[in-house]
Design an enzyme around this catalytic site. Structure first.
Site, PDB file in Angstrom:
ATOM      1  CE1 TYR A 144      -3.226  -2.789   0.104  1.00 18.21           C
ATOM      2  CE2 TYR A 144      -3.715  -2.274   2.375  1.00 18.21           C
ATOM      3  CZ  TYR A 144      -3.949  -3.019   1.246  1.00 18.21           C
ATOM      4  OH  TYR A 144      -4.917  -3.991   1.257  1.00 18.21           O
ATOM      5  CE  LYS A 160       1.605 -18.175  -1.752  1.00 16.26           C
ATOM      6  NZ  LYS A 160       0.927 -19.462  -1.489  1.00 16.26           N
ATOM      7  CG  ASP A 203      -7.309  -4.543   3.725  1.00 18.92           C
ATOM      8  OD1 ASP A 203      -8.396  -4.594   4.318  1.00 18.92           O
ATOM      9  OD2 ASP A 203      -7.083  -3.734   2.800  1.00 18.92           O
TER      10      ASP A 203
END
Length: 350
Positions: free
Chosen positions: A135, A185, A241
């Site tokens: 972001y 990840k 999120d």
């Protein structure tokens, strides 16, 4: 204790009014000062985060926030859209740690998207890093390449950013069941490899807390398969999120979930995790309980009034035990209360 009250857009003013009403019932010296933000900020001052609003937020001991988002401003350039207000506040105030509890009140287990036996007794906490990741990473943009355009964003975390959010998660776990699951990840992303390495390093300072790791896709599955396996989940901005919104549906309604966004010193912004819901704005049917519970988190974390926080949480539980519901958590055959009626019910329970 000075509180900046930023109602925002849509249902924001309606639900924040109920939280303020509950706060007013407590015997506390609170100074509440309101300012425009989001679409309301654009309408009042031509910017989603007007300078006066930012000054008030910086001077306050805590911020009580409603919601931002107004379809009337969707055509504005991205920097002027209402949603930029919350991003601007997080960055300007250094609000890097987002705490999102997902707790199932016993009376609402049947309202969950999952079977009651899977969620009864659920009490997990998602700790989301809030000021880094894709972001905020640079560079980003849309550019021309040959005969077509391509969009690009940068996923970026520094070691210090990961370390400080790890500490928040470990400290939170010490007050709970002492288990932290770090979600990443790392099998694909370099950013996640660094994330995992730093979490392992930092865990050595918290020998009393158990650390485990899980890939984000598996975590998304496990949240609907066996959510009670989790105590504290710590993860980055993007994954947090998504996962926190998924977790909200375990509780019966997104209208039940509060959140806190904290800086390094305990000052915070407190808001329900749902949006501005323009489709029901002004109808008086929105659920104010997430905002009221956010006010309780504000009292506990920033204003150091744990007894008052516990009183509010007990009042909400009492209202639910009495069978009182807003439309989003209404049971078959029951009567749904409006926003103001639910606020009044919590005040009466206090």
């Amino acid at each position: 204790m000075r509180v900046a009250v930023l109602p925002g857009d849509g249902i924001g003013p309606e639900i924040v009014a109920q939280a303020c009403k509950v706060l007013g019932k407590l015997s506390l010296e609170l100074e509440l000062e309101e300012a425009a933000v989001g679409g309301a900020g654009v309408a009042a001052a031509g910017h989603p985060l007007p300078p006066e609003t930012l000054r008030l937020a910086k001077a306050a001991d805590a911020i009580l926030f409603g919601a931002v988002g107004d379809p009337r401003y969707d055509a504005l350039e991205r920097a002027k859209r209402p949603e930029q207000a919350i991003l601007g506040l997080r960055k300007a105030l250094g609000l890097f740690a987002n705490l999102r509890p997902a707790r199932v009140f016993p009376e609402l287990a049947a309202s969950s998207s999952l079977r009651p036996e899977l969620v009864a007794g659920l009490d997990l906490l998602i700790v989301r890093e809030l000021t880094g990741d894709i972001y905020f990473g640079q560079p980003k943009g849309i550019r021309s390449k040959g005969t077509e355009r391509e969009g690009f964003d940068t996923m970026l975390y520094s070691e210090s950013e990961v370390r400080r959010i790890a500490r928040v998660a470990f400290e939170a776990a010490r007050g709970r069941s002492r288990r932290v699951c770090s979600v990443d990840k790392a099998n694909v992303l370099e950013t996640s490899q660094l994330w995992r390495e730093v979490l392992i390093q930092e865990s050595k300072n918290y020998g009393d807390v158990e650390l485990s790791h899980m890939y984000v896709d598996n975590c998304a599955m496990q949240l609907v398969r066996n959510p009670k396996q989790f105590d504290v989940i710590v993860t980055g901005n993007l994954f947090g999120d998504i996962l926190s919104d998924e977790a909200s549906m375990l509780t019966g309604s997104i209208g039940m979930l509060p959140s806190a966004s904290l800086d390094a010193h305990g000052k915070g912004l407190y808001e329900p995790i749902h949006g501005s819901a323009p489709d029901i704005a002004g109808r008086g049917v929105a659920n104010p309980l997430a905002t009221i519970l956010s006010a309780a988190m504000m009292l506990r974390h920033s204003l150091k009034q744990p007894q008052a926080a516990t009183r509010i949480e007990a009042a909400v539980a009492k209202v639910l035990r009495a069978g009182l519901r807003t439309a989003d958590i209404q049971t078959p055959g029951g009567k749904a209360l409006g926003t103001e009626e639910m606020g009044d019910a919590v005040v009466a329970a206090l």
